[in-house]
Every structure is written in C-alpha cells, then in structure tokens.
Design a protein around this motif. Structure first.
Motif, PDB file in Angstrom:
ATOM      1  N   LEU B 120       1.062  -1.069  -0.046  1.00 32.36           N
ATOM      2  CA  LEU B 120      -0.032   0.056  -0.004  1.00 32.36           C
ATOM      3  C   LEU B 120       0.821   1.278   0.171  1.00 32.36           C
ATOM      4  O   LEU B 120       2.039   1.222   0.150  1.00 32.36           O
ATOM      5  N   VAL B 124      -1.336   6.506   2.673  1.00 31.39           N
ATOM      6  CA  VAL B 124      -2.637   6.379   2.925  1.00 31.39           C
ATOM      7  C   VAL B 124      -3.031   5.879   4.413  1.00 31.39           C
ATOM      8  O   VAL B 124      -3.667   6.136   5.194  1.00 31.39           O
ATOM      9  N   LEU B 125      -2.084   4.804   4.801  1.00 28.46           N
ATOM     10  CA  LEU B 125      -2.114   4.455   6.113  1.00 28.46           C
ATOM     11  C   LEU B 125      -1.653   5.478   6.995  1.00 28.46           C
ATOM     12  O   LEU B 125      -2.612   5.689   8.470  1.00 28.46           O
ATOM     13  N   ARG B 128      -5.068   7.263   7.315  1.00 21.71           N
ATOM     14  CA  ARG B 128      -6.103   6.726   7.925  1.00 21.71           C
ATOM     15  C   ARG B 128      -5.900   6.645   9.493  1.00 21.71           C
ATOM     16  O   ARG B 128      -6.711   6.500  10.381  1.00 21.71           O
ATOM     17  N   MET B 154       2.140  -0.902   9.933  1.00 24.70           N
ATOM     18  CA  MET B 154       3.387  -1.884   9.616  1.00 24.70           C
ATOM     19  C   MET B 154       2.599  -3.266   9.335  1.00 24.70           C
ATOM     20  O   MET B 154       3.187  -4.034   8.305  1.00 24.70           O
ATOM     21  N   LEU B 183     -11.395   1.048  10.648  1.00 21.93           N
ATOM     22  CA  LEU B 183     -10.309   0.375   9.796  1.00 21.93           C
ATOM     23  C   LEU B 183     -10.160  -1.068   9.786  1.00 21.93           C
ATOM     24  O   LEU B 183     -10.457  -1.602   8.726  1.00 21.93           O
ATOM     25  N   GLU B 186     -13.205  -2.278   7.716  1.00 20.13           N
ATOM     26  CA  GLU B 186     -12.830  -2.183   6.359  1.00 20.13           C
ATOM     27  C   GLU B 186     -12.140  -2.964   5.815  1.00 20.13           C
ATOM     28  O   GLU B 186     -12.081  -3.460   4.805  1.00 20.13           O
ATOM     29  N   LEU B 187     -11.316  -3.592   6.580  1.00 25.55           N
ATOM     30  CA  LEU B 187     -10.437  -4.764   6.358  1.00 25.55           C
ATOM     31  C   LEU B 187     -11.288  -5.708   5.792  1.00 25.55           C
ATOM     32  O   LEU B 187     -11.070  -6.501   4.900  1.00 25.55           O
TER      33      LEU B 187
END
Lengths: 252, 326
Positions: B120, B124-125, B128, B154, B183, B186-187
């Motif tokens: 990714l 983005v992470l 978020r 990570m 999150l 969403e995963l």
C-alpha cells in the motif's frame, strides 16, 4: 468482492531489493547515531592525527605510513565489531528482529543486509581516514587485493564475534562489553601500532583478530603485499566466531 | 492484478486451523490441547484472561514457535516448514516494540513496505491512522498510542490476506479506538481475515463475527457474540456491597435463590447473579443481604453481555482480566 483499499495483494519484494533496503536502512541508522559516528569516524581520525603528531614529538620511529593503515584497521574493527554488536543488541531488545521475523525478509537476507551496511560504512570510513592521511603526507605502497582481503576477512571475523556478544548478552551488557573490548584491543591489540612494537608479547598479539587485521592492513598498504598468515588468522577467527554464534544466537 | 482475481483463486481452507496444540514452558503448560478454526474474510476475536495461552497460540501461527504437540495450519500452510511462502501473505502486529529507536515513523513504514511486492502507499495508512504528525519523529519519542498505530500500519502495508493483531487498541483514547475499529471493519469488507486478541469485551462484541474464549490453554466457548450471550439465561443482577464478602457468600446466595440461577463472584465486593430477574429473585437477593447483614452499595439489573459470559466461563475472577469495559 470489489477491490477496496486493503484488498489483499501479498507478495515478497525481490530478494536483492530486500537486502539493499535493509542495508541502506541499517547504514543510515548507524550514521545518524551520534555515538556510532563518534566510534566510526571521529575517534579514528583523532587517533591518526594524535598518533602522527605525538610520534613526531617524541621521535618515535613510526610515522604516517604506519599509522594510516593501522587506523584503517581500527575503523574496520569499530564498525564491524563494536557498532554491529551494540546495534544488534538493541534490535533484539526493541523487538526489531522479532518484527522483521514475520516480514518477507529472511534470516539470510537480514544477515546479508547487515554485512552490506557494514561495508558501506567502511567505504565511507576509508575515504575520510585516507583523506586525512594524505593531508598528513601519507605515501601508500598499496596492494589492492591485499587491502580488499584484509577489509573483507577482518569484517567477517569481527562481525561474527560482535554477533556472538550481542546474541548472548543483554543489550546493556553488550554495550559495555563491546566498548570495553574495543578499548582493550585499541590499547594492546596491535591494531594501530605494529606487532613488532609489542616486544616478546607480539607473538601472542599477532594471533588476536586485531593484531592480524592490523598486520594485514599494514602489509597491504605499506609493503604492497598480501599477508597470507594474518589473513588465515582472520579467516580462522571468522569460522570460530560464526560457529559459536550459530550455536548461541537467539533472535529475540 | 485485481483483488477479485486474487481472492478467487485462493482455496477455501480455513484461514487458521489449530488442532490439539500443546505448548509447555518447562513445567508450565501454556496451551493444553487447543483446537480452533478461523474462517476466511471474518474478524475473529480470541478472548482469555492473562496467561490463557493466547499470545503463545498466535506466535505459533506466526511461525515463531514450533508446536510441541498437535498442528497449526495458516492459509493451509505450515508456519515453520512453509515459512517463506506464508510470511509475505500475513501481517503481524506485535503488542509492543518492533522498530529501531532512532528510526522515523514514516521511514519505518516505508522500510516494511519495500520488503513487499505490491505494498500500500504508506501515506494512505498514515492518513487513515492519524500519524501525520509523527512523520519525522524518531520512534522512541512517539507516544504509546502512536507506536501502537504505527505497529498496525506495519502489519497492513504489505497488503496481507490475513492479519494477526495482538491487543490493537490497548491504551488508545476512545476516538482513536473508534478509528481503529472502522479500519478493521474495512479490512474485512475488503476481503482480509482479521484475528485479534483483546481484553476489551466491547471491542469483541462490536467487531467480531466469531469469538473464541480461551482459558488455561483450552477453548472453553466459541460462537458469534449473539450465540454466546444467548446461550444462557440473559438477565443479570449485579450486586455491589460496601464490605468484602465472606468466602462462602456466592454459595450461600445461590442456595437461597434455588435452581436456575448462577452466582459468580466478580471481585471482593461484587457478585453477578445470572438467571430470571423477576421480582421474586430481587426480593430473595434483598432478603439474603438482610439475613447476612450485608449493605448493598448498588444493585443493577442488566442483560447478559459478552463480559458476563467471559467471566462465568473463566472462573469469574476479574482480577485476571485487565481493562474490562463496563
């Protein structure tokens, strides 16, 4: 299922990229750390300038041509033994090695990354120390192969011993032990001054990895020679260190 | 390569299959014949008191330890023998640590990203998880919550099929905890399987498709949060008193209430009565207090929730449970 931000797309990076990524990270961290930089560059340069100036004043027979190869050997020792041991000790403590243990980076990749990082830092050290040496009037009679063998075998011997210390002691004890051994070898290990300066004790000292690395470096840079015996001593230390490390090292 | 094509060619074995796992540390048995399965594309919570064997089980799935007895399969692979094939496909969030003390937060995330083939975008992470402020901060100067979120980032940056998250929201403030929950939700929507250990019952109740309760190294219950809470009588009476109960109190109150009720001691001054919360039960509890000269501080009626189930199953000694959310 539609493709979202986190839709799985797993995969390992190519092995070579993993190794270079790890090596550049480790080299950067080593150079960013003040104490490590002191050990890698500042102390060797002080020893070189101090040695040359001091020997001049007391009419010692050693000059810049003896000190520069010796200080280069000292620099290799400080990076591949002391810095590596301390860094690895704290990596174990902070769970970095445990964390990387579940990443695609294999143990082999990690080890190669570490070795490559050491060599990168050593190239930098050689450049800085040689420049200072030239400024002080150094005139090397060099054998490039002898130099490369001394650096590579010296790194292998000291790195395996550094990992042995880091793998068997706690981080703080590793820090203390690695610095103490460095100081002892700097003072009495025939790394900066030649074995011949140690009188009858010289026979013993020449079997230490420090003495062997110092002699191999002086042979390569002062006499344009390959010091077979000293390189063999280094190789033997590397084998002993690697075998002992393989038996005792734990990654956590 | 699209995500859909990827997931469609993955065989349908369970994401995790633990079968009869036994792990000992010297004389101490950490895992005593544990068996459990995690279905793909779910969030599965593993609950248990400290020392129940959760982390040991997780670490066996992650390939850190070899099973002493029994077997473990992750995505159909042996975590030790098939390590090389498995590791790129899983993400692991450790409880703590996992980064160099001098490394900068985003630098660390980029590093892990570069070890993967299709990572990714780290930014983005960072967005978020609200890590924008710590981009150039060395790891050792990050707050506990920031280190926690970086650890989660990570685990996710390599776009794994399966993530193991060990207490992902321990010590986070409520707003950040909700961000992490969204999150994780969403995963699952995006097709990632999530295995999480947690001490927060609310977290398990809210997120998990399936809950495994582990105690003393064995599985004591498993099901959806609804199944688990529906399994027994649903009403509860929570009695808190001013002075510690005598040791005989739970048994004496249960005898007074008769069959069909269960009494669990939650701590020195509170008891949980599970059963029909009708006027007669309430009256019996009050009368028992009078007969035993016990002064109630509070008497609360409620619905049996996952925490109650957890406490009933794991012996009810809440001293072994950290951070239980009321």
């Amino acid at each position: 299922m539609t493709a979202g931000t986190f839709s799985p797309a797993p995969g390992a990076a190519p092995f070579l990229r993993q190794v270079t990524t790890q090596a550049s990270m480790e080299a950067r961290l080593m150079l960013r750390n003040g104490e490590q930089l002191l050990l890698a560059v500042v102390i060797p340069v002080i020893v070189l300038i101090g040695g040359v100036r001091g020997a001049d004043r007391v009419n010692l027979s050693y000059g810049v041509d003896t000190f520069t190869p010796g200080v280069l050997a000292l620099a290799v020792m400080s990076t591949s033994f002391t810095s590596l041991a301390i860094a690895t000790g704290f990596e174990r403590r902070y769970g970095v090695i445990k964390r990387l243990g579940t990443s695609p980076l294999s143990r082999t990749g990690l080890l190669l990354g570490k070795v490559l990082a050491l060599l990168l830092v050593e190239v930098l050290q050689v450049a800085v120390i040689s420049a200072v040496g030239f400024a002080l009037g150094w005139e090397p009679h060099a054998d490039v192969l002898g130099l490369l063998l001394a650096v590579v075998l010296g790194t292998a011997a000291f790195a395996s011993l550094g990992l042995l210390v880091a793998g068997s002691l706690r981080a703080e004890a590793t820090l203390a032990a690695a610095n103490l051994i460095y100081l002892l070898l700097l003072a009495g290990g025939a790394v900066v001054l030649p074995v011949s300066a140690y009188g009858s004790f010289g026979d013993v000292v020449s079997y230490l990895p420090s003495g062997a690395l110092g002699e191999a470096m002086r042979a390569a840079l002062s006499d344009a020679a390959i010091a077979g015996r000293d390189l063999l001593v280094l190789a033997a230390w590397a084998v002993i260190g690697a075998a002992a490390t393989a038996r005792t090292f734990t990654w956590e | 390569m699209g995500a859909a094509s990827y997931t469609s060619r993955v065989p349908d074995s369970p994401a995790v299959l633990v079968d009869g796992l036994v792990m000992r540390y010297g004389a101490k048995v950490a895992v005593a014949g544990l068996s459990l399965a995690v279905e793909r594309h779910t969030i599965t919570a593993v609950l248990g008191p400290n020392g129940a064997g959760k982390t040991t089980t997780l670490e066996t799935c992650e390939g850190y330890r070899a099973p002493q007895q029994g077997s473990v399969r992750v995505l159909g692979l042996d975590p030790i023998r098939d390590r090389k094939a498995l590791l790129p496909r899983i993400g692991v969030m450790l409880q703590s640590g996992g980064a160099w003390s001098g490394v900068r937060a985003v630098e660390m995330l980029r590093h892990v990203a570069r070890l993967h083939a299709h990572p990714l975008d780290p930014t983005v992470l960072v967005d978020r998880l609200g890590l924008e402020d710590c981009g150039r901060t060395p790891y050792r100067r990050l707050s506990g919550g920031q280190q926690q979120r970086l650890g989660l980032a990570m685990a996710l940056v390599g776009r794994p099929e399966l993530v193991f998250v060990d207490e992902p929201t321990a010590g986070l403030d409520p707003a950040v905890r909700r961000t992490v929950w969204e999150l994780l939700d969403e995963l699952r929507t995006d097709g990632v399987t999530v295995v999480l250990t947690t001490h927060y019952m609310e977290e398990a109740e809210r997120l998990a498709d399936r809950v495994h309760i582990v105690d003393k190294g064995v599985l004591v219950a498993s099901g959806t949060p609804l199944e688990l809470t529906r399994g027994g009588p649903r009403a509860t009476i929570r009695l808190v008193v001013t002075e510690p109960f005598p040791p005989t109190a739970p048994e004496s109150l249960r005898l007074a209430l008769g069959d069909g009720t269960q009494v669990t001691q939650l701590d020195a001054v509170s008891l949980l009565v599970t059963g029909p919360a009708d006027p007669s039960t309430l009256a019996t509890v009050s009368r028992w207090c009078e007969d035993n000269s016990v002064l109630p501080e509070s008497l609360t009626l409620g619905q049996r929730n996952l925490e109650d189930v957890f406490l009933e199953l794991t012996g009810g000694s809440s001293s072994t449970v950290e951070g239980v959310v009321e």
